[in-house]
Motif scaffolding. Sequence first.
Motif, short mmCIF file in Angstrom:
data_model
loop_
_atom_site.label_atom_id
_atom_site.label_comp_id
_atom_site.label_asym_id
_atom_site.label_seq_id
_atom_site.Cartn_x
_atom_site.Cartn_y
_atom_site.Cartn_z
N GLU A 167 -0.42 -52.35 61.55
CA GLU A 167 0.70 -52.66 60.66
C GLU A 167 1.95 -51.99 61.20
OE1 GLU A 167 -0.72 -51.40 56.83
OE2 GLU A 167 -1.97 -53.20 56.62
N PRO A 168 3.02 -52.80 61.50
CA PRO A 168 4.23 -52.23 62.10
C PRO A 168 4.76 -51.05 61.29
CG PRO A 168 4.37 -54.61 62.06
CD PRO A 168 3.12 -54.25 61.31
N LEU A 169 5.17 -50.02 62.01
CA LEU A 169 5.64 -48.78 61.40
C LEU A 169 7.09 -48.61 61.87
CD1 LEU A 169 4.39 -46.33 59.82
CD2 LEU A 169 3.88 -45.32 62.04
N GLY A 170 8.03 -48.91 61.01
CA GLY A 170 9.44 -48.79 61.39
C GLY A 170 9.85 -49.89 62.36
N LYS A 171 11.08 -49.74 62.89
CA LYS A 171 11.65 -50.77 63.76
C LYS A 171 11.45 -50.41 65.23
CE LYS A 171 15.32 -52.69 60.87
NZ LYS A 171 15.71 -51.67 59.88
N LEU A 172 11.83 -51.36 66.09
CA LEU A 172 11.81 -51.14 67.54
C LEU A 172 12.76 -49.99 67.87
CD1 LEU A 172 10.59 -52.57 70.11
CD2 LEU A 172 12.77 -53.77 70.29
N LYS A 173 12.25 -48.99 68.61
CA LYS A 173 13.09 -47.86 69.02
C LYS A 173 13.66 -48.20 70.39
CE LYS A 173 9.60 -44.82 66.95
NZ LYS A 173 10.12 -44.79 65.58
N PRO A 174 15.00 -48.28 70.52
CA PRO A 174 15.59 -48.77 71.77
C PRO A 174 15.34 -47.84 72.96
CG PRO A 174 17.28 -47.97 70.27
CD PRO A 174 15.99 -47.94 69.51
N LEU A 175 15.21 -48.43 74.14
CA LEU A 175 15.08 -47.68 75.40
C LEU A 175 16.15 -48.19 76.35
CD1 LEU A 175 11.21 -47.94 76.05
CD2 LEU A 175 12.45 -45.85 75.40
N LYS A 176 16.62 -47.31 77.25
CA LYS A 176 17.62 -47.67 78.25
C LYS A 176 16.94 -48.45 79.38
CE LYS A 176 21.98 -46.18 77.92
NZ LYS A 176 23.10 -47.10 78.15
N VAL A 177 16.69 -49.72 79.13
CA VAL A 177 16.10 -50.58 80.15
C VAL A 177 16.99 -51.80 80.24
CG1 VAL A 177 14.12 -52.06 80.68
CG2 VAL A 177 13.74 -49.77 79.76
N ASP A 178 17.45 -52.13 81.45
CA ASP A 178 18.36 -53.27 81.61
C ASP A 178 17.70 -54.26 82.58
OD1 ASP A 178 20.53 -54.91 81.58
OD2 ASP A 178 21.77 -53.67 82.89
N GLU A 179 16.69 -54.97 82.08
CA GLU A 179 15.89 -55.84 82.94
C GLU A 179 15.70 -57.18 82.26
OE1 GLU A 179 14.62 -55.12 85.97
OE2 GLU A 179 15.57 -53.15 85.90
N PRO A 180 15.53 -58.23 83.07
CA PRO A 180 15.15 -59.53 82.48
C PRO A 180 13.65 -59.55 82.20
CG PRO A 180 15.36 -59.74 84.85
CD PRO A 180 15.69 -58.30 84.52
#
Length: 392
Positions: A167-180
Amino acid sequence: MKLFTLSLHLLALEVQLARAAPKPQNPSKGELYFLQDNPTGSSVVSLSIGRDGKLSEPRHTSTGGKGFGIAGANGQLVPAGLHSQDALAIDYPWLLTLNSGSNTVSLFEIPENDPSRPVLAGKPVSTAGEYPNTVALSAKHRLACVANSGAVPGVQCYSISKQGRLEPLGKLKPLKVDEPTPPPAAAGTVSDILFNPSQTAIFVTVKGDGSNNNTTPGYIYVYPLINGVPSDHPVISRPTQLHADFALTFISDRRAVIADTTFGAAFLDITPNYKVSVSRVIDVAGQMATCWIKYVPAYDLVFLGDGGVADITVLDATRENIKYVIPLPATSGGSFDFAFVGNYLYTRKGNSAVSVIDLSGSEKRIPKLIELYNTSSLGAAADFNGMAVLTY
Ligand SMILES: *[C@@H]1O[C@H](CO)[C@@H](O)[C@H](O)[C@H]1NC(C)=O
Ligand SMILES: *[C@@H]1O[C@H](CO)[C@@H](O)[C@H](O)[C@H]1NC(C)=O
């Protein structure tokens, strides 16, 4: 009194000897697992481990999702490469893995009576991002996390419900990734997600983006757990000595070792507030792509796997230096991911095999290869990712 003192000395000596020569118990039986991240349908591959450490009885279990394929030279789908460690994690009774092409994670329950047949616990669940490539799992906290490394990057965590569902717990935590999606190469991608030994925090490593001739530092994110839930406010460290922060392995909560494809490996110090710094850089001569790493506490050794070199470089974790190199047949290819059980160390080899190394006596001498279990009949080695073992 003299005799008593002498016997105390003998006792102390015995304790010292016992410490110098660890004898891990070999389990009666074990199971080895890795992910076949396949664009036409992914599987967990399981192999039985015998008392002698050797492998047998391969089995495929569908993950209910697929890997990310890109068009190959003659039109067929070829794997894009996950550039990660821990694409599959085990914490009994759970097994967690990912589907890089479906943007989902699959949770399995491992049956006590037949660990070779993990049972999918409900349908695969969305990762809330793109190109998941590494997972972490804690049975103690009933917590699972995945890192996405494509055009929608970030860490998504889940609680494992009473019914054994994610069961999802909170939102997506952003990471410094700049990729397609999919990332064209390893630079700039997520490498690893894992708990520290006391499971008070989750660590994520991200490679530098390759700019400035591969000298731009990568990132180490730490998400402390607050009441068993990962914080939304990571502690971020960017040690300047690290440029391609790859896989991580812990020696303790305060010390770890990281693989770096640009030079080899580095020992890390971790403060109680989760700031990470480099304590020693280990330049591995002739290395090509040191990506995978595993600390084996019973021998106080750190094993380094290189995607382009067959041999395995071994570090002394206390002295923080290279202890020796385990020679493996050049034809077996590079070394990808590690797992160990008792005295046995397992590595996937690029030219379609799992190597089995007997670590007995490895505090004194170079340990021996006892089996190269050929996996070519189980699928393309390029599709295989992650590795974990279960003992029972
Ligand atoms: C880039 O790095 C490599 C390896 O460290 C070095 O040999 C080379 O001279 C560097 N190139 C430039 C343009 O700085
Ligand atoms: C495994 O088998 C394949 C197919 O016969 C062969 O090409 C490969 O070299 C073998 N791998 C090892 C490490 O012996």
